[in-house]
Design a protein around this motif. Sequence first.
Motif, PDB file in Angstrom:
ATOM      1  N   ARG A 181       3.069  10.504   0.746  1.00 43.49           N
ATOM      2  CA  ARG A 181       3.399  11.403   1.862  1.00 43.49           C
ATOM      3  C   ARG A 181       4.317  10.725   2.871  1.00 43.49           C
ATOM      4  NH1 ARG A 181      -2.477  12.127   3.728  1.00 43.49           N
ATOM      5  NH2 ARG A 181      -2.285   9.949   3.174  1.00 43.49           N
ATOM      6  N   GLY A 182       4.389   9.398   2.835  1.00 43.78           N
ATOM      7  CA  GLY A 182       5.189   8.650   3.802  1.00 43.78           C
ATOM      8  C   GLY A 182       6.626   8.498   3.365  1.00 43.78           C
ATOM      9  N   GLN A 232       3.484   2.056   3.200  1.00 42.64           N
ATOM     10  CA  GLN A 232       4.272   3.282   3.235  1.00 42.64           C
ATOM     11  C   GLN A 232       3.549   4.305   4.101  1.00 42.64           C
ATOM     12  OE1 GLN A 232       4.761   5.107  -0.607  1.00 42.64           O
ATOM     13  NE2 GLN A 232       6.584   6.234   0.026  1.00 42.64           N
ATOM     14  N   ALA A 233       4.271   4.926   5.025  1.00 45.34           N
ATOM     15  CA  ALA A 233       3.662   5.918   5.918  1.00 45.34           C
ATOM     16  C   ALA A 233       4.757   6.733   6.598  1.00 45.34           C
ATOM     17  CB  ALA A 233       2.806   5.227   6.977  1.00 45.34           C
ATOM     18  N   PHE A 247       0.865  -1.177   0.000  1.00 46.51           N
ATOM     19  CA  PHE A 247       0.000   0.000   0.000  1.00 46.51           C
ATOM     20  C   PHE A 247       0.904   1.231   0.000  1.00 46.51           C
ATOM     21  CE2 PHE A 247      -3.058  -2.832   2.536  1.00 46.51           C
ATOM     22  CZ  PHE A 247      -3.661  -3.294   1.379  1.00 46.51           C
ATOM     23  N   ASP A 254      -7.244   1.387   5.408  1.00 48.02           N
ATOM     24  CA  ASP A 254      -7.827   1.941   4.175  1.00 48.02           C
ATOM     25  C   ASP A 254      -7.626   0.983   3.010  1.00 48.02           C
ATOM     26  OD1 ASP A 254      -8.693   4.229   5.474  1.00 48.02           O
ATOM     27  OD2 ASP A 254      -7.046   5.489   4.743  1.00 48.02           O
ATOM     28  N   THR A 282      -0.135   6.285  11.195  1.00 47.31           N
ATOM     29  CA  THR A 282      -0.527   6.447   9.790  1.00 47.31           C
ATOM     30  C   THR A 282      -0.402   5.125   9.044  1.00 47.31           C
ATOM     31  OG1 THR A 282       0.285   8.725   9.907  1.00 47.31           O
ATOM     32  CG2 THR A 282      -0.170   7.851   7.717  1.00 47.31           C
ATOM     33  N   ASN A 327      -3.343   3.579   6.953  1.00 42.23           N
ATOM     34  CA  ASN A 327      -3.167   3.250   5.530  1.00 42.23           C
ATOM     35  C   ASN A 327      -3.467   1.773   5.270  1.00 42.23           C
ATOM     36  OD1 ASN A 327      -2.420   5.893   5.093  1.00 42.23           O
ATOM     37  ND2 ASN A 327      -0.250   5.461   4.834  1.00 42.23           N
ATOM     38  N   ASP A 339       1.807   5.333  -0.158  1.00 40.14           N
ATOM     39  CA  ASP A 339       1.363   6.641   0.312  1.00 40.14           C
ATOM     40  C   ASP A 339       2.519   7.608   0.066  1.00 40.14           C
ATOM     41  OD1 ASP A 339       0.549   8.949   1.570  1.00 40.14           O
ATOM     42  OD2 ASP A 339       0.168   8.022   3.510  1.00 40.14           O
TER      43      ASP A 339
END
Length: 148
Positions: free
Chosen positions: A71-72, A102-103, A67, A115, A108, A112, A69
């Motif tokens: 921002r991570g 990834q976070a 997964f 989600d 988070t 994630n 992300d």
Amino acid sequence: MALWFECKIRYDRMQENGAVKKVNEPYLVDALSFTEAEARIIEEMKPFISGDFSISAVKKTRVAEIFFDPRGDKWYMVKYNIITLDEKSGAEKKSAVLTLVQAGDFDTALENFKDGMKGTLADFEVASITETMIMDVFPIKLSEATPE
């Protein structure tokens, strides 16, 4: 389903204080074989490394899904159990699955993961979340020249 290989790269990195330090960093690549994984990591890392470098290890992982992300800046390994019922005995059966998330931080990463698992029909429980040393992940890039 993707097949993920962990590739470790050994090279000299310039530190902020100007000193040169030899590092051995792990990366994940999506590939079909060990040979392809090694070729892909060399291709991906060449623009970022000046000087000599070597591939110190390539190993197949048990990562089922990733997964992303953007921002991570960290990668977390989430181990979760899929819970099923044995029809004959009626006992619960747990099957462990690994997912990389990834976070920016632990909370988070859990968000994630949840989600990413939305819409999953199977019952599951999170067994553990641990921060990994993985520096980056390189999924396969589909060619724009793919016939339609």
